[in-house]
Design a protein around this motif. Structure first.
Motif, PDB file in Angstrom:
ATOM      1  N   ASN A  37       0.892  -1.443   0.133  1.00  0.00           N
ATOM      2  CA  ASN A  37       0.061  -0.039   0.093  1.00  0.00           C
ATOM      3  C   ASN A  37       0.575   1.253   0.130  1.00  0.00           C
ATOM      4  N   LYS A  74       0.276   3.945  -1.158  1.00  0.00           N
ATOM      5  CA  LYS A  74      -0.647   5.356  -0.796  1.00  0.00           C
ATOM      6  C   LYS A  74       0.326   5.585   0.987  1.00  0.00           C
ATOM      7  N   TYR A  95      -4.030   2.775   6.871  1.00  0.00           N
ATOM      8  CA  TYR A  95      -4.387   2.747   5.777  1.00  0.00           C
ATOM      9  C   TYR A  95      -5.580   3.575   5.028  1.00  0.00           C
ATOM     10  N   ILE A  96      -5.950   3.781   4.342  1.00  0.00           N
ATOM     11  CA  ILE A  96      -6.124   5.138   3.642  1.00  0.00           C
ATOM     12  C   ILE A  96      -8.065   5.247   3.963  1.00  0.00           C
ATOM     13  N   ASP A  97      -8.677   4.447   3.332  1.00  0.00           N
ATOM     14  CA  ASP A  97      -9.950   3.849   3.759  1.00  0.00           C
ATOM     15  C   ASP A  97     -10.874   3.128   4.087  1.00  0.00           C
ATOM     16  N   THR A 121     -15.766  -0.072  -4.362  1.00  0.00           N
ATOM     17  CA  THR A 121     -15.079   1.437  -4.593  1.00  0.00           C
ATOM     18  C   THR A 121     -13.750   2.327  -3.259  1.00  0.00           C
ATOM     19  N   LEU A 154      -9.900   2.719  -1.809  1.00  0.00           N
ATOM     20  CA  LEU A 154      -9.117   1.889  -2.444  1.00  0.00           C
ATOM     21  C   LEU A 154      -8.344   0.617  -1.837  1.00  0.00           C
ATOM     22  N   GLU A 155      -8.493   0.303  -0.173  1.00  0.00           N
ATOM     23  CA  GLU A 155      -7.825  -0.586  -0.640  1.00  0.00           C
ATOM     24  C   GLU A 155      -8.198  -1.960  -1.246  1.00  0.00           C
ATOM     25  N   ASN A 203     -10.465  -2.108  -3.982  1.00  0.00           N
ATOM     26  CA  ASN A 203      -9.261  -2.301  -4.985  1.00  0.00           C
ATOM     27  C   ASN A 203      -8.286  -3.319  -5.189  1.00  0.00           C
ATOM     28  N   LEU A 204      -7.323  -2.228  -4.058  1.00  0.00           N
ATOM     29  CA  LEU A 204      -5.792  -2.730  -4.109  1.00  0.00           C
ATOM     30  C   LEU A 204      -5.487  -3.922  -3.436  1.00  0.00           C
TER      31      LEU A 204
END
Lengths: 298, 298
Positions: free
Chosen positions: B49, B51, B59-61, B79, B81-82, B84-85
């Motif tokens: 990750n 970002k 984490y971001i989201d 939806t 970010l994680e 998708n990752l």
């Protein structure tokens, strides 16, 4: 000493939202206000950055504890959440037409092993004598100063002329450590009792000098040309805040196993060693000079 | 044992962006690939990750290491970010039409004092024998299991049938600790050497049983009716991961100084005590049962 009686004390926590010790102490004091009530002054509490605290983050847009310089406080169009907060906090602590808060205690924690560190607002005799008193009754207390006299300060505590930051560690961000929580709490009560005694004309016996750790240099991590970290704090320096560092002693260990030593000639006393929040500021540690600060007669 | 030779090993770091040990080990291995090169298999590295790592946040989201269950991996419209990752990482490690990664090492750190904890992907004989081998050569290694056999796992490591998470601590979020960095690095080399020996038909001598700490209950912090924290880990329990906790022993200290004791009858072995990232998950610690796991003949 020419300080008037203290009329209002503010205890601030959660200036950084992931430093839980101060935030939860403020919550405790709000639930049990008698704990911080003293007969000769009022005590206010403030959770400085509730949004960052709710998210367990140091800040949302920028470091609140770097927003209290004149430029940011007088900016007519602050955009960052923390710039707005700083202006709002100034209005609470220095309300127009009303009496200001006289004395501030701003509660912080650090991943460095700084035990109970007092960072006075400035080196005025009142602040120095209080710091010396705290050192005299608890060997875990150390006194640190970022700044040379006269330098402008962006820290929340600088909103008052009297007071200090309490910086406790080592504590990971986002956790409570019960031992350090209780030690910090006790230190706050000691300060409040000291101020109360001062207001009542009682002076506490202290020694004539104070040991002050004065920041003389900030050291960044070794980095490559693109700014990437190339080394860690050396195991022999990790958690050794306030211990003497001499020429040739290990400071960093590079990722490929090379030791980088301290090349200065003077003995220094590093603090904020491996503070998590300072990676982004480019500070691996702050080197201090150990000074004996004269206090004069009481 | 019916496991085919290992052909591809993946070393993953930075699954949580504020767990620097793994992220910087991956960066080190990318700079010095010979360190993780072995003759009988390929070794890939992945900074999971980037970002979140750049921002020094877990984490971001949402928590990437809870996005690897079938539902999230097969969601046609992720939806977060994680999410998708997670789908992208699955494609890297299990590419269609190409050979999959056989063995995964996912690098994590914790603010709990869990030293070098191995969390195997599952309790297959291969994973258990490797864990037993690691315990036999390093007394700091403990083996922990979250799940009962057959339970679905949302963790990144579950993308492979063979492998483990390495969970090291105590380390504050957002810092590097050189001692634990080096211990983790050494443990990775030991695993790679073990796999290489396995591929070459060599078996390492191990004992016939493995001590496994099996999670039996997750304990939340005492909270009030609005969900606010009312207590901290008791000083007598702090940093005592993997130590026995008996009926009547202190677990929590409330903010007003009351001790809350362990009321269970069975002796348990708490882990993840005071893990920073688990405050938001409502986990103060995980109680484990100490099990002797039979390994059978080599």
């Amino acid at each position: 000493m020419t300080v008037n009686p203290i009329q209002q004390v503010a205890i601030v926590g959660g200036t950084h939202g992931n430093e839980f010790t101060g935030a939860y102490l403020v919550k405790k004091f709000e639930q049990f206000p008698n704990l911080i009530k003293r007969s000769s002054f009022e005590t206010l509490t403030l959770l400085a950055n509730p949004k960052a605290f709710a998210l367990g983050r140091r800040y949302i847009d920028c470091d609140l504890n770097r927003c209290f310089n004149k430029e940011k406080l007088s900016n007519p169009n602050p955009t960052a959440l923390e710039e707005n907060l700083a202006q709002a906090i100034e209005k609470i602590l220095r309300p127009e037409g009303n009496s200001n808060v006289d004395f501030i205690i701003d509660l912080h924690s650090t991943t460095a092993n700084m035990e109970l560190t007092i960072i006075p607002v400035d080196k005025s005799p009142f602040n120095m004598r209080l710091a010396a008193y705290l050192c005299s009754i608890n060997p875990l207390v150390h006194v640190y100063s970022w700044q040379q006299t006269g330098q402008e300060s962006p820290f929340l505590r600088s909103i008052c002329q009297l007071g200090c930051t309490i910086e406790v560690g080592s504590i990971a961000q986002g956790v409570l450590n019960a031992t350090l929580f209780e030690q910090t709490e006790k230190l706050i009560y000691t300060i409040l009792d000291y101020l109360d005694a001062y207001n009542q004309g009682q002076t506490n016996e202290i020694s004539s000098t104070l040991t002050l750790y004065q920041c003389v240099e900030m050291i960044d991590y070794p980095k490559n040309q693109t700014g990437e970290l190339q080394a860690m704090i050396h195991p022999q320096l990790q958690f050794r805040d306030y211990q003497p560092l001499n020429h040739g002693a290990p400071m960093f260990l590079t990722f490929d196993g090379q030791t980088i030593t301290y090349s200065g000639k003077a003995t220094v006393y590093p603090v904020f060693i491996n503070e998590a929040a300072y990676y982004e500021k480019g500070i691996a540690m702050c080197l201090t000079e150990k000074q004996l600060h004269g206090l004069g007669a009481a």
